[in-house]
Scaffold this active site. Structure first.
Site, PDB file in Angstrom:
ATOM      1  N   ARG A  35       0.831  -1.217   0.000  1.00 56.27           N
ATOM      2  CA  ARG A  35       0.000   0.000   0.000  1.00 56.27           C
ATOM      3  C   ARG A  35       0.864   1.266   0.000  1.00 56.27           C
ATOM      4  O   ARG A  35       0.485   2.268  -0.606  1.00 56.27           O
ATOM      5  CB  ARG A  35      -0.907   0.025   1.223  1.00 56.27           C
ATOM      6  CG  ARG A  35      -2.061  -0.915   1.047  1.00 56.27           C
ATOM      7  CD  ARG A  35      -3.070  -0.723   2.132  1.00 56.27           C
ATOM      8  NE  ARG A  35      -4.275  -1.465   1.789  1.00 56.27           N
ATOM      9  CZ  ARG A  35      -5.214  -1.787   2.658  1.00 56.27           C
ATOM     10  NH1 ARG A  35      -5.109  -1.420   3.906  1.00 56.27           N
ATOM     11  NH2 ARG A  35      -6.278  -2.449   2.268  1.00 56.27           N
ATOM     12  N   LYS A 196     -19.602 -14.155   3.294  1.00 58.63           N
ATOM     13  CA  LYS A 196     -21.029 -13.897   3.489  1.00 58.63           C
ATOM     14  C   LYS A 196     -21.740 -13.360   2.263  1.00 58.63           C
ATOM     15  O   LYS A 196     -21.235 -12.479   1.575  1.00 58.63           O
ATOM     16  CB  LYS A 196     -21.196 -12.857   4.590  1.00 58.63           C
ATOM     17  CG  LYS A 196     -20.771 -13.312   5.947  1.00 58.63           C
ATOM     18  CD  LYS A 196     -21.263 -12.282   6.924  1.00 58.63           C
ATOM     19  CE  LYS A 196     -20.610 -12.365   8.272  1.00 58.63           C
ATOM     20  NZ  LYS A 196     -20.532 -11.022   8.842  1.00 58.63           N
ATOM     21  N   GLY A 347      -9.491  -6.799  -0.180  1.00 58.18           N
ATOM     22  CA  GLY A 347      -8.280  -7.090   0.576  1.00 58.18           C
ATOM     23  C   GLY A 347      -8.010  -8.578   0.686  1.00 58.18           C
ATOM     24  O   GLY A 347      -6.885  -9.027   0.474  1.00 58.18           O
ATOM     25  N   GLY A 370     -13.693  -2.584   0.327  1.00 59.13           N
ATOM     26  CA  GLY A 370     -15.021  -1.981   0.462  1.00 59.13           C
ATOM     27  C   GLY A 370     -15.248  -0.903  -0.581  1.00 59.13           C
ATOM     28  O   GLY A 370     -16.331  -0.815  -1.189  1.00 59.13           O
TER      29      GLY A 370
HETATM   30  P1  AMP Z   1     -14.762 -11.982   2.736  1.00 59.35           P
HETATM   31  O1  AMP Z   1     -14.094 -11.106   3.760  1.00 59.35           O
HETATM   32  O2  AMP Z   1     -16.226 -11.944   2.767  1.00 59.35           O
HETATM   33  O3  AMP Z   1     -14.171 -11.801   1.353  1.00 59.35           O
HETATM   34  O4  AMP Z   1     -14.428 -13.475   3.178  1.00 59.35           O
HETATM   35  C1  AMP Z   1     -13.159 -13.991   3.164  1.00 59.35           C
HETATM   36  C2  AMP Z   1     -13.089 -15.163   4.079  1.00 59.35           C
HETATM   37  O5  AMP Z   1     -14.012 -16.152   3.692  1.00 59.35           O
HETATM   38  C3  AMP Z   1     -11.724 -15.801   4.064  1.00 59.35           C
HETATM   39  O6  AMP Z   1     -11.152 -15.712   5.338  1.00 59.35           O
HETATM   40  C4  AMP Z   1     -12.008 -17.236   3.680  1.00 59.35           C
HETATM   41  O7  AMP Z   1     -11.240 -18.153   4.391  1.00 59.35           O
HETATM   42  C5  AMP Z   1     -13.470 -17.404   4.017  1.00 59.35           C
HETATM   43  N1  AMP Z   1     -14.081 -18.494   3.260  1.00 59.35           N
HETATM   44  C6  AMP Z   1     -14.112 -18.649   1.943  1.00 59.35           C
HETATM   45  N2  AMP Z   1     -14.715 -19.796   1.604  1.00 59.35           N
HETATM   46  C7  AMP Z   1     -15.080 -20.396   2.751  1.00 59.35           C
HETATM   47  C8  AMP Z   1     -15.762 -21.613   3.066  1.00 59.35           C
HETATM   48  N3  AMP Z   1     -16.175 -22.446   2.099  1.00 59.35           N
HETATM   49  N4  AMP Z   1     -16.001 -21.886   4.362  1.00 59.35           N
HETATM   50  C9  AMP Z   1     -15.587 -21.046   5.333  1.00 59.35           C
HETATM   51  N5  AMP Z   1     -14.929 -19.899   5.101  1.00 59.35           N
HETATM   52  C10 AMP Z   1     -14.682 -19.574   3.835  1.00 59.35           C
END
Ligand code: AMP
Length: 389
Positions: A35, A196, A347, A370
């Site tokens: 960054r 999520k 990120g 974001g």
């Molecule tokens: P986000 O911040 O929403 O982009 O989510 C990223 C996080 O989602 C990372 O830490 C990943 O390890 C987690 N993740 C991705 N796929 C899975 C999964 N199938 N089960 C649990 N965690 C997951």
């Protein structure tokens, strides 16, 4: 209209530069300086033009002064990179800092201490913004990663500094992301993963009117699979978002947008490095899906091969554990090597591919998670709007 930084007279002027130096620290040392590196072009330009650069940033989420979040390591890193001493002011406002700012010679840089040592930064307090602007004549914002936040250093300060422009990093982000919101070439695909569905609703809704194909992986895929009545075992499902998932699936069908979900999965009894792993097409009751399977990877890659435009946000599995990183790496590599204008945002996604030899082949890697999502949702980012005339 945004002003071109190159059209501003910077000679012998005090330039307040909002940077994104929110770097990860490990035991007080910078763990990843990308960054900071991304802002060097703007800083060097200001110095070469004979400006005095007063750099400011937040680091972490301190609620008050906390030495753990001092920008001291950033000051040493900058001194090294710029080949000149970059002093760290004891605060971002106040008399001592004010004196350092007024004594700063043309062609030199001073780093202000963490903006978030003052809660007024995040509340966009007018007096604090006024203080921050005091003694400066020009404002440059290069902190794209903070552009979706209306803070004193990204928005408030522009009331007092009318000569202002985006930095080169901010400009590159705006140009690259605009290519995806204005007349993108088709087929246009969106690859979405991560933890999520709830974080991605806005972007899915907005992209629904633009893209031809969604490729969905990560934990969020299981909420959609559940919505389709499929077995998801112990996978992470957002129970309260199943109705919404149904709605999004219907909207995609109505628009003829293809909504591709995983058809095979790497599963384990728990998300740990030593768990026994298998590939299944139907997730057993006692297992959870932790990565997309090989058949899904191939299907996703065949869509990537046809794409002219692509955006990717969110890892396709629990990539922090190598046994579940394969899908993210395979899709990342295919996308980086494809002919598509590929934009990687977020990120986590950038962290997942950092250090891979093919990572530099993306058309654009956004520095803002974001901020890039909100931009793609079509939301006007306050930090960009505030730069307009
Ligand atoms: P986000 O911040 O929403 O982009 O989510 C990223 C996080 O989602 C990372 O830490 C990943 O390890 C987690 N993740 C991705 N796929 C899975 C999964 N199938 N089960 C649990 N965690 C997951």
């Amino acid at each position: 209209m945004l002003t071109d930084l190159r059209s501003l007279n910077l000679k012998n002027r005090k330039v307040l530069v909002r940077c994104d130096f929110n770097v990860p620290l490990e035991n007080g040392a910078i763990a990843d300086a990308s960054r900071i590196d991304a802002s060097l072009q703007t800083i060097r330009y200001i110095l070469e033009q004979g400006g005095a650069a007063i750099l400011c940033s937040h680091l972490g989420r301190p609620k008050e002064r906390d030495v753990k979040y001092s920008l001291k390591p950033v000051a040493s890193y900058l001194s090294d990179k710029l080949g000149m001493k970059v002093a760290l002011a004891p605060d971002c406002i106040g008399d001592i800092t004010g004196r350092l700012v007024s004594a700063l010679a043309a062609g030199h840089a001073l780093l202000l201490e963490n903006l978030r040592f003052h809660p007024e930064e995040e509340t966009n307090d007018a007096d604090f913004a006024h203080e921050l602007a005091r003694g400066k004549e020009v404002y440059v914002n290069d902190a794209f990663g903070s552009a979706h936040r209306a803070h004193a250093s990204t928005v408030g300060v522009t009331r007092y500094l009318t000569e202002r422009a985006p930095g080169f990093l901010m400009m590159r982000e705006i140009e690259a992301l605009s290519a995806l919101t204005t007349n993108p070439e088709h087929p246009y695909i969106a690859i979405l993963g991560g933890a999520k569905v709830s974080d991605k609703i806005g972007v899915i809704r907005n992209l629904m009117t633009r893209v031809d194909v969604f490729l969905i992986g990560g934990a969020m895929a299981y909420t959609f699979l559940r919505a389709m009545g499929e077995a998801t075992g112990k996978s992470r499902v957002e129970e309260d978002k199943i109705g919404l998932a149904v709605e999004l699936l219907q909207a995609a069908r109505a628009r003829n947008v293809s909504f591709e979900l995983p058809s095979d999965h790497v599963v384990a009894a728990e998300p740990s490095a030593d768990a026994a792993v298998e590939v299944v097409t139907r997730i057993p009751e006692d297992k959870m899906g932790l990565d997309i399977g090989p058949q899904t990877i191939q299907r996703f890659i065949s869509h990537i091969a046809l794409a002219k435009t692509a955006v990717w946000n969110g890892p396709l599995g629990l990539f922090e554990i190598p046994a579940f990183a394969h899908g993210t790496m395979a899709i990342g590599q295919a996308l980086a090597g494809s002919a598509a204008k590929s934009v990687l945002g977020g990120g986590d996604t950038a962290a997942a591919v950092a250090g891979q030899p093919w990572a530099s082949r993306f058309w654009h890697i956004s520095t803002g998670g974001g901020a890039s999502l909100e931009f793609l949702e079509g939301i006007e980012l306050p930090g960009i709007k505030a730069l307009e005339k």
